[in-house]
Design an enzyme around this catalytic site. Structure first.
Site, PDB file in Angstrom:
ATOM      1  N   GLY A 183     -17.469  31.007  37.597  1.00  0.00           N
ATOM      2  CA  GLY A 183     -18.205  29.781  37.879  1.00  0.00           C
ATOM      3  C   GLY A 183     -17.233  28.646  38.122  1.00  0.00           C
ATOM      4  O   GLY A 183     -16.156  28.853  38.687  1.00  0.00           O
ATOM      5  N   ALA A 184     -17.570  27.457  37.655  1.00  0.00           N
ATOM      6  CA  ALA A 184     -16.726  26.302  37.925  1.00  0.00           C
ATOM      7  C   ALA A 184     -15.320  26.471  37.354  1.00  0.00           C
ATOM      8  O   ALA A 184     -14.317  26.365  38.063  1.00  0.00           O
ATOM      9  CB  ALA A 184     -17.385  25.038  37.373  1.00  0.00           C
ATOM     10  N   ASN A 227     -17.254  27.534  25.676  1.00  0.00           N
ATOM     11  CA  ASN A 227     -17.551  26.341  24.903  1.00  0.00           C
ATOM     12  C   ASN A 227     -17.817  26.698  23.448  1.00  0.00           C
ATOM     13  O   ASN A 227     -18.153  27.835  23.117  1.00  0.00           O
ATOM     14  CB  ASN A 227     -18.779  25.629  25.489  1.00  0.00           C
ATOM     15  CG  ASN A 227     -18.465  24.922  26.793  1.00  0.00           C
ATOM     16  OD1 ASN A 227     -17.418  24.293  26.918  1.00  0.00           O
ATOM     17  ND2 ASN A 227     -19.360  25.028  27.761  1.00  0.00           N
ATOM     18  N   ALA A 277     -14.689  20.608  36.526  1.00  0.00           N
ATOM     19  CA  ALA A 277     -14.942  21.249  37.816  1.00  0.00           C
ATOM     20  C   ALA A 277     -16.434  21.485  37.966  1.00  0.00           C
ATOM     21  O   ALA A 277     -17.157  21.627  36.984  1.00  0.00           O
ATOM     22  CB  ALA A 277     -14.177  22.566  37.919  1.00  0.00           C
ATOM     23  N   LYS A 291     -12.533  19.513  21.055  1.00  0.00           N
ATOM     24  CA  LYS A 291     -13.213  19.766  22.331  1.00  0.00           C
ATOM     25  C   LYS A 291     -14.726  19.792  22.130  1.00  0.00           C
ATOM     26  O   LYS A 291     -15.492  19.317  22.990  1.00  0.00           O
ATOM     27  CB  LYS A 291     -12.731  21.091  22.923  1.00  0.00           C
ATOM     28  CG  LYS A 291     -13.427  21.461  24.237  1.00  0.00           C
ATOM     29  CD  LYS A 291     -13.151  20.444  25.332  1.00  0.00           C
ATOM     30  CE  LYS A 291     -14.016  20.681  26.583  1.00  0.00           C
ATOM     31  NZ  LYS A 291     -13.904  22.025  27.123  1.00  0.00           N
TER      32      LYS A 291
END
Length: 290
Positions: free
Chosen positions: A10-11, A98, A124, A175
């Protein structure tokens, strides 16, 4: 030749695959549901293209040297079939996801010495399969050690910084603080620029404050001013940038709510820490998606 497979281009996964494929010494395979002819990434360095092998099924694949897991956290089961085909005795699996529970779904299936959790910050956005806008070069942080050092060598010819850290728990929760605030973007369906609205920013700070409290209970070393740091980061970003939670909700796709906000509620309950702000956004976004 170093054999590399990226599950979920993906991104972020697609950006990494494209950069890794720039090295002629890398043999890159991308594992996809929807095939595409090539990767086209608009990067801060200019446009790059790559034509990795595109696999739509694990059938016929053989073990590689490195596997990058870049699938969503809710797609673990689908990832396993790819791992069964790609992981051999000497394969190292890098989990680019994540949240703060990177390796948990894979423990017992992949040897601990060959399992590397990674925190990624590479803004992104994917507009179509194989087509990506990379807004900033960004970085990847992994625990210091032999596997991390070997991983760093894969990125030496790219502009992406691979950093080895001694305290990965702290980096993962830092994060998560950034990610949990992004639930506000998904709620109001507005990009990063919404952080310039002080009311929205204060809601984001509330989410991060709860993350800080729970993260400290989990052993992370988080500063008192982290909520303000997160807001400063959002305000410094391209105001039109869209995080993955926002993008997924806008597209009607499943969202990584549990990994980004639900985990704060779950782990907070274990430690007896109240997390009403995160519980609220999980409830509202879940209701919006139902």
């Amino acid at each position: 030749m170093t054999r590399i497979a990226v599950i979920g281009p993906g991104a972020v996964g697609g950006t990494l695959a494209a950069w890794l494929a720039q090295n002629p010494g890398h043999d890159v395979t991308v594992c996809v549901r929807t095939p595409f002819e090539r990767l086209e990434v608009e990067t801060p360095e200019g446009p790059i293209t790559a034509s990795p092998r595109v696999a739509t099924s694990p059938e016929g694949l053989s073990p590689v040297d490195w596997v990058f897991v870049a699938t969503k956290t809710y797609d673990t089961q689908g990832t396993m079939a790819w791992l069964d085909a790609l992981v051999g005795f000497d394969t190292t699996v890098v989990v680019l996801r994540n949240g703060v529970e990177h390796t948990a779904p894979f423990e017992g299936r992949i040897a601990q010495t060959h399992l590397v959790p990674a925190v990624v910050d590479i803004p992104a956005e994917r507009s179509a399969p194989g087509k990506i806008l990379q807004r900033r070069n960004g970085w990847i942080k992994v625990p210091a050690g032999y596997a991390g050092g070997a991983l760093a060598m894969l990125f030496v010819e790219t502009p992406i910084q691979l950093q080895l850290v001694d305290d990965f728990t702290t980096e993962a929760w830092k994060k998560l603080a950034l990610n949990c605030a992004g639930a506000v973007n998904a709620l109001v369906l507005k990009p990063a620029g919404i952080a310039h609205d002080e009311g929205a920013a204060e809601v984001m700070r509330s989410l991060v404050r709860e993350c800080v409290a729970v993260g400290r209970a989990e052993g992370a070393d988080l500063s008192d001013d982290l909520p303000d740091q997160v807001i400063a980061g959002y305000r410094a970003a391209d105001p039109g940038s869209v995080n993955s939670l926002h993008a997924d909700r806008a597209a009607g796709r499943p969202m990584e709510l549990d990994a980004r906000n639900g985990v704060i509620v779950r782990r907070g309950a274990v430690h007896g820490i109240a997390t009403p702000a995160n519980a609220m956004v999980v409830a509202l976004l879940s209701a919006a998606a139902s």
